[in-house]
Design an enzyme around this catalytic site. Structure first.
Site, PDB file in Angstrom:
ATOM      1  N   HIS A 221     -14.556   9.796 108.769  1.00 16.87           N
ATOM      2  CA  HIS A 221     -15.876  10.035 109.352  1.00 16.87           C
ATOM      3  C   HIS A 221     -15.818  10.923 110.597  1.00 16.87           C
ATOM      4  O   HIS A 221     -14.878  10.864 111.384  1.00 16.87           O
ATOM      5  CB  HIS A 221     -16.517   8.692 109.734  1.00 16.87           C
ATOM      6  CG  HIS A 221     -15.800   7.991 110.841  1.00 16.87           C
ATOM      7  ND1 HIS A 221     -16.066   8.224 112.175  1.00 16.87           N
ATOM      8  CD2 HIS A 221     -14.822   7.061 110.828  1.00 16.87           C
ATOM      9  CE1 HIS A 221     -15.297   7.467 112.918  1.00 16.87           C
ATOM     10  NE2 HIS A 221     -14.519   6.753 112.138  1.00 16.87           N
ATOM     11  N   ASP A 222     -16.831  11.760 110.743  1.00 19.50           N
ATOM     12  CA  ASP A 222     -17.047  12.576 111.949  1.00 19.50           C
ATOM     13  C   ASP A 222     -15.918  13.566 112.226  1.00 19.50           C
ATOM     14  O   ASP A 222     -15.814  14.095 113.332  1.00 19.50           O
ATOM     15  CB  ASP A 222     -17.236  11.680 113.189  1.00 19.50           C
ATOM     16  CG  ASP A 222     -18.472  10.807 113.084  1.00 19.50           C
ATOM     17  OD1 ASP A 222     -19.583  11.345 113.193  1.00 19.50           O
ATOM     18  OD2 ASP A 222     -18.331   9.584 112.869  1.00 19.50           O
TER      19      ASP A 222
END
Length: 313
Positions: A221-222
């Protein structure tokens, strides 16, 4: 996650049942987690260890479980359970919408794009022109795919982040932080078979233009991967990593969370990246280090038995 339009912080406080202290006339533009927070964002914190970090971050509004000192221009939303307040906001702006078709009617598909039978395209997905989406590919809600992108069979784009709110004083220690971010895949990217690219918790996971990915790669994620990178099979990249342009990661490289890899760095196969790496260098080993240095170390390690015999003799 950015809101469709700025929202009164008083309205947010009323939604989550919080006491609003400070700038009561502010407008929140989105909600974000601490690694990606921007001015205008809401952020939540429920542990004293992270109070200062959140208060002094770029966030304009802090959902917190205790009144503390804070800058005059900001606001606190004081509530007993900040994590539950976060979930309520996410569920309001990203409600669960069941799928009834393999390709959602709200998806936008560009000209010349071919989607093989068996692929799944979620709500409000955008796919550009001249893409090829192979069988059993899953592209989940709100993800954005550029032009001339190839996604090979079995890949999942936009799966939830491996990210949990942890409290060991409750029966279930790890509670899911529901993901409301996206995956953005820029133009001219190729993604191999059976890859998994997690959406951001509250922001975007980005694969830069021209990057090529082999099979069985995981991107957390991210994470942001730059332009024209080359990533070989079985690489695993954790969350919130910043990878520059022109980086090469060879097979089975593991990259730990919240670090950066500079432009044009090369990481040789089976290396473990546990700290940030500078640009324009070749790395090897675990922990990864300058490849020439690491190879000399291996030579000396192999000589240890010989040297030991000399010392003992």
């Amino acid at each position: 996650m950015k809101f469709p339009s700025p929202v009164s912080v008083q309205w947010i406080a009323d939604l989550v049942g919080a006491e609003l202290i400070g700038n009561k006339n502010g407008q929140a533009t989105g909600i974000n987690e601490i690694h990606k927070v921007e001015q205008g964002d809401l952020v939540f914190v429920d542990h004293p260890k992270y109070y200062d970090k959140c208060i002094n971050s770029d966030a304009s509004f802090i959902i917190i479980n205790k009144t503390v000192e804070f800058p005059n221009e900001k606001a606190l939303l004081v509530v007993e359970q900040p994590f539950e307040a976060y979930l309520k906001i996410v569920r309001h702006f990203r409600p669960f919408i069941p799928a009834s078709k393999n390709i959602s009617e709200s998806a936008i598909i560009g000209e010349g794009t071919y989607i093989y039978p068996g692929a799944f395209i979620g709500h409000r997905v955008s796919i550009g022109n001249n893409c090829v989406i192979h069988p059993n590919v899953t592209i989940l809600d709100y993800c954005v795919i550029g032009n001339n992108v190839i996604i090979q069979a079995g890949t999942v784009i936009g799966s939830d982040a491996f990210y949990y709110n942890t409290k060991k004083d409750r029966q279930v220690w790890y509670k899911k932080m529901e993901s409301c971010g996206r995956v953005i895949i820029e133009d001219d990217v190729e993604i191999g078979a059976s890859c998994t690219i997690d959406r951001g918790v509250t922001n975007d996971t980005v694969i830069g233009r021209g990057t090529k990915m082999d099979n069985m790669i995981h991107v957390g994620h991210d994470t942001t991967i730059g332009k024209n990178c080359l990533i070989a099979a079985q690489v695993g990249i954790a969350g919130a990593v910043e990878i520059g342009n022109g980086v090469i990661l060879w097979g089975q490289v593991g990259v730990s969370k919240t670090l950066s890899i500079g432009d044009n760095a090369v990481v040789l196969a089976q290396s473990g990246v546990g700290a940030s790496l500078e640009e324009n260098k070749i790395y090897f080993g675990s922990p990864a280090d300058d490849a020439a240095v690491k190879k000399r170390e291996i030579v000396w390690i192999k000589r240890i038995p010989e040297l030991w015999k000399k010392v003992m003799g």
